[in-house]
Write a protein that holds these residues in place. Sequence first.
Motif, mmCIF file in Angstrom:
data_model
loop_
_atom_site.group_PDB
_atom_site.id
_atom_site.type_symbol
_atom_site.label_atom_id
_atom_site.label_comp_id
_atom_site.label_asym_id
_atom_site.label_seq_id
_atom_site.Cartn_x
_atom_site.Cartn_y
_atom_site.Cartn_z
ATOM 1 N N ASN A 104 -8.499 30.134 -7.988
ATOM 2 C CA ASN A 104 -9.051 30.770 -6.787
ATOM 3 C C ASN A 104 -7.959 30.650 -5.727
ATOM 4 O OD1 ASN A 104 -10.271 30.841 -4.100
ATOM 5 N ND2 ASN A 104 -12.267 30.749 -5.089
ATOM 6 N N TRP A 105 -7.389 31.796 -5.321
ATOM 7 C CA TRP A 105 -6.227 31.742 -4.432
ATOM 8 C C TRP A 105 -6.552 31.080 -3.099
ATOM 9 C CZ3 TRP A 105 -1.360 31.324 -4.393
ATOM 10 C CH2 TRP A 105 -0.580 31.670 -3.283
ATOM 11 N N TYR A 106 -7.756 31.313 -2.594
ATOM 12 C CA TYR A 106 -8.141 30.656 -1.344
ATOM 13 C C TYR A 106 -8.115 29.142 -1.509
ATOM 14 C CZ TYR A 106 -10.972 28.792 2.412
ATOM 15 O OH TYR A 106 -11.417 28.027 3.464
ATOM 16 N N VAL A 107 -8.728 28.638 -2.573
ATOM 17 C CA VAL A 107 -8.732 27.191 -2.806
ATOM 18 C C VAL A 107 -7.317 26.697 -3.063
ATOM 19 C CG1 VAL A 107 -9.582 25.343 -4.304
ATOM 20 C CG2 VAL A 107 -11.122 27.191 -3.610
ATOM 21 N N ASN A 108 -6.530 27.448 -3.832
ATOM 22 C CA ASN A 108 -5.125 27.056 -4.040
ATOM 23 C C ASN A 108 -4.410 26.800 -2.724
ATOM 24 O OD1 ASN A 108 -5.250 27.237 -6.831
ATOM 25 N ND2 ASN A 108 -4.068 29.128 -6.963
ATOM 26 N N THR A 109 -4.551 27.724 -1.803
ATOM 27 C CA THR A 109 -3.762 27.641 -0.569
ATOM 28 C C THR A 109 -4.225 26.529 0.350
ATOM 29 O OG1 THR A 109 -5.142 29.291 0.560
ATOM 30 C CG2 THR A 109 -3.212 30.102 -0.638
ATOM 31 N N HIS A 110 -5.445 26.018 0.130
ATOM 32 C CA HIS A 110 -5.990 24.974 0.991
ATOM 33 C C HIS A 110 -6.232 23.673 0.235
ATOM 34 C CE1 HIS A 110 -6.471 27.597 4.455
ATOM 35 N NE2 HIS A 110 -7.008 28.510 3.675
ATOM 36 N N SER A 111 -5.522 23.466 -0.878
ATOM 37 C CA SER A 111 -5.799 22.270 -1.669
ATOM 38 C C SER A 111 -4.539 21.689 -2.288
ATOM 39 C CB SER A 111 -6.808 22.583 -2.785
ATOM 40 O OG SER A 111 -6.228 23.417 -3.772
ATOM 41 N N VAL A 112 -4.676 20.448 -2.734
ATOM 42 C CA VAL A 112 -3.684 19.771 -3.566
ATOM 43 C C VAL A 112 -4.319 19.570 -4.930
ATOM 44 C CG1 VAL A 112 -2.392 17.635 -3.928
ATOM 45 C CG2 VAL A 112 -2.554 18.622 -1.641
ATOM 46 N N GLY A 113 -3.596 19.894 -5.999
ATOM 47 C CA GLY A 113 -4.125 19.790 -7.350
ATOM 48 C C GLY A 113 -3.570 18.583 -8.086
ATOM 49 N N ILE A 114 -4.464 17.820 -8.726
ATOM 50 C CA ILE A 114 -4.093 16.641 -9.508
ATOM 51 C C ILE A 114 -4.572 16.841 -10.936
ATOM 52 C CG2 ILE A 114 -4.389 14.151 -9.812
ATOM 53 C CD1 ILE A 114 -4.969 13.959 -6.809
#
Length: 439
Positions: A131-141
């Motif tokens: 989800n590009w919106y979540v990508n741009t506002h998140s850090v992924g682990i």
Amino acid sequence: MTPSQRSKAALSLVATGAFSLALLGPAAHAGADEPGVECPRTLDCEWVPAAYTQTDPADVTSYGNYDVSERPATNRVRYIVIHDTEETYDDTIKIFQDPQRAASAHYVIRAADGHVAQMVRNKDVAWQAGNWYVNTHSVGIELEGYAARNEFTPQQYAATAQLVRYLAAKYDIPLDRQHIIGHDNVPGINTPRIAGMHWDPGPHYDWNLLFSLLGKPTLPTGSAGSRLVTVNPVYKKNIQAVRDCETNADIPPQPSTSLPLYTAPSKDAPRWRDAGEHIDGSAGTNCAQDTGAWVFSGQKYVVAERQPGWTAIWYQGGKAWFPSPDGVRTTTPQSGWALRPKAGKDEVPVYGAAYPEKAEYPAEIPYYTINPLPYTLKAGQEYASGGETPDGYYYAMSYDGSLPLDRTLVPGAAKYYTVQIGARIGFVKADDVDVVRLR
């Protein structure tokens, strides 16, 4: 990848004012060669850069495996997304270093010892959440492991907790399950995307353990009869039979983070059907992949009804029931904030992103169409609020930032709230809802 293949939010692994990196000059192109790690000093971390490579020399829109940004100046970091790799640690590193795979995460945590590889700078946007919106506002682990096997190690939980605490403090992220989410809690950005969303770290990941290590165990903050509750079964006693429908195999009954949902207060009733996952109208299942048929530890809901041995919550526009036998802890009462439709509104749409309206996009940036998801908040219903969420569409389409207004955040005037609409979060416009306090 071609421009059409990279259409943001149309990819499951990729997908986002007016702050532009062009204002920063040539240094804005820095990426994979940046040294150092962003980790707490107590954590064993190394810098292992993901690929940042133009894959077609004639096409600047063909590249992998992340997007350059300057977060939080460009776009606010509001979420941390926990994944599992479904691969070994070494193979995950190789995948993220292959620009043809179009995938990355900021961090990968090894199972054996909790060792951490940082692969994308936190200022940049990893291609991780679908989800590009979540990508741009998140850090992924990413956690080395397999969701169906429940092999996450104590070392991983300890390392994850240290890293999450560090990131939450750095970016002012609330330590709750509306902001520390699994990949299985990320919404599809539009309805056609829902069925293909991921289900990791899965029904056996011990969220209670993680939040205890974070110093944020689920404790009662509301009265015994509060309508706002946190799902909170005792992990070791909550034995669930879950099926892995990707491999057509039953997972042996074992401790679970989840509770099953039914359409009525009976185990003979059909399982809850997520309209986005079951577009053919079929009933819900006990599949691990059927995220809408479960609720997960730490998630908050508003109680719609109680009957002996059963609790109903407002869920995806209706009443979903889960067993709550006397003497068995399934929820913890809370005080907190909930959302309900404003007076006069029969229902309120839910979105998979908090994007600007079409008129707010500059001419140089194509409008990304967002349609409501197949869930609504209906009059008389209430849903737990995760608070205000950042708005804006981060436009990033080229390897070198050379397109007009490339690496620009398009802000929006509308204010949005995160809502716990189902197992996955969603977003509603503030103008559509009232925020109410439940105790």
